[in-house]
Design a protein around this motif. Sequence first.
Motif, PDB file in Angstrom:
ATOM      1  N   ARG A  68       0.818  -1.214   0.000  1.00 24.72           N
ATOM      2  CA  ARG A  68       0.000   0.000   0.000  1.00 24.72           C
ATOM      3  C   ARG A  68       0.852   1.265   0.000  1.00 24.72           C
ATOM      4  O   ARG A  68       0.318   2.364  -0.043  1.00 24.72           O
ATOM      5  CB  ARG A  68      -0.942  -0.003   1.206  1.00 24.72           C
ATOM      6  CG  ARG A  68      -1.889  -1.197   1.194  1.00 24.72           C
ATOM      7  CD  ARG A  68      -2.815  -1.219   2.384  1.00 24.72           C
ATOM      8  NE  ARG A  68      -2.055  -1.347   3.625  1.00 24.72           N
ATOM      9  CZ  ARG A  68      -2.592  -1.319   4.839  1.00 24.72           C
ATOM     10  NH1 ARG A  68      -3.878  -1.152   4.986  1.00 24.72           N
ATOM     11  NH2 ARG A  68      -1.838  -1.452   5.908  1.00 24.72           N
ATOM     12  N   ASP A  90      -0.543   0.119  -4.205  1.00 22.44           N
ATOM     13  CA  ASP A  90      -1.969  -0.183  -4.074  1.00 22.44           C
ATOM     14  C   ASP A  90      -2.560   0.622  -2.913  1.00 22.44           C
ATOM     15  O   ASP A  90      -3.149   0.073  -1.988  1.00 22.44           O
ATOM     16  CB  ASP A  90      -2.167  -1.694  -3.872  1.00 22.44           C
ATOM     17  CG  ASP A  90      -3.619  -2.107  -3.995  1.00 22.44           C
ATOM     18  OD1 ASP A  90      -4.328  -1.563  -4.859  1.00 22.44           O
ATOM     19  OD2 ASP A  90      -4.043  -2.970  -3.211  1.00 22.44           O
ATOM     20  N   ASP A  92      -5.087   2.489  -2.646  1.00 26.12           N
ATOM     21  CA  ASP A  92      -6.545   2.399  -2.431  1.00 26.12           C
ATOM     22  C   ASP A  92      -7.006   0.988  -2.063  1.00 26.12           C
ATOM     23  O   ASP A  92      -8.202   0.741  -1.892  1.00 26.12           O
ATOM     24  CB  ASP A  92      -7.316   2.924  -3.644  1.00 26.12           C
ATOM     25  CG  ASP A  92      -7.202   2.019  -4.871  1.00 26.12           C
ATOM     26  OD1 ASP A  92      -6.545   0.953  -4.818  1.00 26.12           O
ATOM     27  OD2 ASP A  92      -7.791   2.390  -5.910  1.00 26.12           O
ATOM     28  N   GLU A  93      -6.063   0.063  -1.961  1.00 31.08           N
ATOM     29  CA  GLU A  93      -6.312  -1.325  -1.552  1.00 31.08           C
ATOM     30  C   GLU A  93      -7.174  -2.135  -2.523  1.00 31.08           C
ATOM     31  O   GLU A  93      -7.629  -3.226  -2.201  1.00 31.08           O
ATOM     32  CB  GLU A  93      -6.935  -1.396  -0.148  1.00 31.08           C
ATOM     33  CG  GLU A  93      -6.060  -0.797   0.925  1.00 31.08           C
ATOM     34  CD  GLU A  93      -6.678  -0.855   2.314  1.00 31.08           C
ATOM     35  OE1 GLU A  93      -7.826  -1.326   2.472  1.00 31.08           O
ATOM     36  OE2 GLU A  93      -5.992  -0.418   3.262  1.00 31.08           O
ATOM     37  N   SER A  94      -7.367  -1.653  -3.744  1.00 32.46           N
ATOM     38  CA  SER A  94      -8.214  -2.398  -4.686  1.00 32.46           C
ATOM     39  C   SER A  94      -7.612  -3.757  -5.041  1.00 32.46           C
ATOM     40  O   SER A  94      -8.322  -4.762  -5.111  1.00 32.46           O
ATOM     41  CB  SER A  94      -8.491  -1.578  -5.950  1.00 32.46           C
ATOM     42  OG  SER A  94      -7.281  -1.264  -6.615  1.00 32.46           O
ATOM     43  N   CYS A  96      -5.297  -5.351  -3.171  1.00 30.94           N
ATOM     44  CA  CYS A  96      -5.303  -6.105  -1.907  1.00 30.94           C
ATOM     45  C   CYS A  96      -6.675  -6.752  -1.688  1.00 30.94           C
ATOM     46  O   CYS A  96      -6.763  -7.906  -1.261  1.00 30.94           O
ATOM     47  CB  CYS A  96      -4.974  -5.189  -0.730  1.00 30.94           C
ATOM     48  SG  CYS A  96      -3.246  -4.675  -0.643  1.00 30.94           S
ATOM     49  N   ASN A  97      -7.726  -6.016  -1.992  1.00 24.22           N
ATOM     50  CA  ASN A  97      -9.083  -6.558  -1.836  1.00 24.22           C
ATOM     51  C   ASN A  97      -9.367  -7.649  -2.863  1.00 24.22           C
ATOM     52  O   ASN A  97     -10.007  -8.657  -2.550  1.00 24.22           O
ATOM     53  CB  ASN A  97     -10.123  -5.439  -1.914  1.00 24.22           C
ATOM     54  CG  ASN A  97     -10.086  -4.558  -0.686  1.00 24.22           C
ATOM     55  OD1 ASN A  97      -9.782  -5.006   0.409  1.00 24.22           O
ATOM     56  ND2 ASN A  97     -10.379  -3.283  -0.868  1.00 24.22           N
ATOM     57  N   GLN A  98      -8.886  -7.463  -4.102  1.00 22.91           N
ATOM     58  CA  GLN A  98      -9.096  -8.480  -5.140  1.00 22.91           C
ATOM     59  C   GLN A  98      -8.503  -9.818  -4.712  1.00 22.91           C
ATOM     60  O   GLN A  98      -9.077 -10.871  -4.978  1.00 22.91           O
ATOM     61  CB  GLN A  98      -8.470  -8.017  -6.465  1.00 22.91           C
ATOM     62  CG  GLN A  98      -8.662  -9.008  -7.609  1.00 22.91           C
ATOM     63  CD  GLN A  98      -8.106  -8.473  -8.931  1.00 22.91           C
ATOM     64  OE1 GLN A  98      -7.983  -7.268  -9.138  1.00 22.91           O
ATOM     65  NE2 GLN A  98      -7.769  -9.377  -9.829  1.00 22.91           N
ATOM     66  N   ALA A 100      -7.800 -10.537  -1.466  1.00 23.39           N
ATOM     67  CA  ALA A 100      -8.214 -10.765  -0.067  1.00 23.39           C
ATOM     68  C   ALA A 100      -7.020 -10.919   0.876  1.00 23.39           C
ATOM     69  O   ALA A 100      -6.936 -11.873   1.647  1.00 23.39           O
ATOM     70  CB  ALA A 100      -9.146 -11.976   0.028  1.00 23.39           C
ATOM     71  N   ILE A 102      -6.030  -8.242   2.957  1.00 25.23           N
ATOM     72  CA  ILE A 102      -6.161  -7.333   4.102  1.00 25.23           C
ATOM     73  C   ILE A 102      -6.768  -8.116   5.262  1.00 25.23           C
ATOM     74  O   ILE A 102      -7.823  -8.727   5.130  1.00 25.23           O
ATOM     75  CB  ILE A 102      -7.053  -6.115   3.766  1.00 25.23           C
ATOM     76  CG1 ILE A 102      -6.451  -5.304   2.623  1.00 25.23           C
ATOM     77  CG2 ILE A 102      -7.279  -5.249   5.005  1.00 25.23           C
ATOM     78  CD1 ILE A 102      -5.195  -4.545   2.976  1.00 25.23           C
ATOM     79  N   LYS A 103      -6.067  -8.092   6.381  1.00 23.72           N
ATOM     80  CA  LYS A 103      -6.505  -8.842   7.564  1.00 23.72           C
ATOM     81  C   LYS A 103      -6.432  -7.947   8.792  1.00 23.72           C
ATOM     82  O   LYS A 103      -5.679  -6.979   8.832  1.00 23.72           O
ATOM     83  CB  LYS A 103      -5.599 -10.065   7.796  1.00 23.72           C
ATOM     84  CG  LYS A 103      -5.527 -11.024   6.634  1.00 23.72           C
ATOM     85  CD  LYS A 103      -6.819 -11.744   6.434  1.00 23.72           C
ATOM     86  CE  LYS A 103      -6.730 -12.701   5.268  1.00 23.72           C
ATOM     87  NZ  LYS A 103      -7.976 -13.099   4.732  1.00 23.72           N
ATOM     88  N   ARG A 113      -5.888  -2.873  10.643  1.00 24.05           N
ATOM     89  CA  ARG A 113      -5.955  -3.566   9.353  1.00 24.05           C
ATOM     90  C   ARG A 113      -4.581  -3.527   8.698  1.00 24.05           C
ATOM     91  O   ARG A 113      -3.926  -2.494   8.721  1.00 24.05           O
ATOM     92  CB  ARG A 113      -6.959  -2.871   8.439  1.00 24.05           C
ATOM     93  CG  ARG A 113      -8.377  -2.986   8.906  1.00 24.05           C
ATOM     94  CD  ARG A 113      -9.334  -2.101   8.108  1.00 24.05           C
ATOM     95  NE  ARG A 113      -9.455  -2.563   6.731  1.00 24.05           N
ATOM     96  CZ  ARG A 113      -8.924  -1.958   5.665  1.00 24.05           C
ATOM     97  NH1 ARG A 113      -8.231  -0.873   5.788  1.00 24.05           N
ATOM     98  NH2 ARG A 113      -9.084  -2.452   4.458  1.00 24.05           N
TER      99      ARG A 113
END
Length: 151
Positions: A68, A90, A92-94, A96-98, A100, A102-103, A113
């Motif tokens: 990030r 990344d 905006d974490e898009s 990372c979200n794709q 999965a 982020i924990k 997070r």
Amino acid sequence: MIDHPVADFSRPATGGKEYRLSDSLGHPVVLYFYPKDNTPGCTTEASDFRDLHAEFSALGCQVIGVSRDSVKSHENFKTKLNLPFDLLSDADESLCNQFAVIKLKTMYGKACRGVERSTFVIDAKGVLRREWRGVKTAGHAREVLDYVRSL
């Protein structure tokens, strides 16, 4: 989910570039997510991928790091470690979200997070073939290289 096509994505990269997954079709890609530039584990992991980069390249495989952090931070990290591969920002974490990654983590007793150190191998056709989550850095880059050799 293994053995499914990875949706195309585009992220800002080091070197003033925009990295697009679809531009890598025809070559396997190692996409590794890490928490933060210039931290001990992330430095070790990046250095290990750097040290094995010639072997990945000989297999036609691209290695791409993702966090990030800003592109500017990545440029400094890449220069400091003499990394021969690109790092993607990344913020905006898009991405990372794709994937999965982020924990919820605990840092200094507080929940926050963060990026779970994870690696994904995408084959030359754009299909996700293998993933590692909760990665421990020792020996990881070598394990990924051994897997890429098996493709």
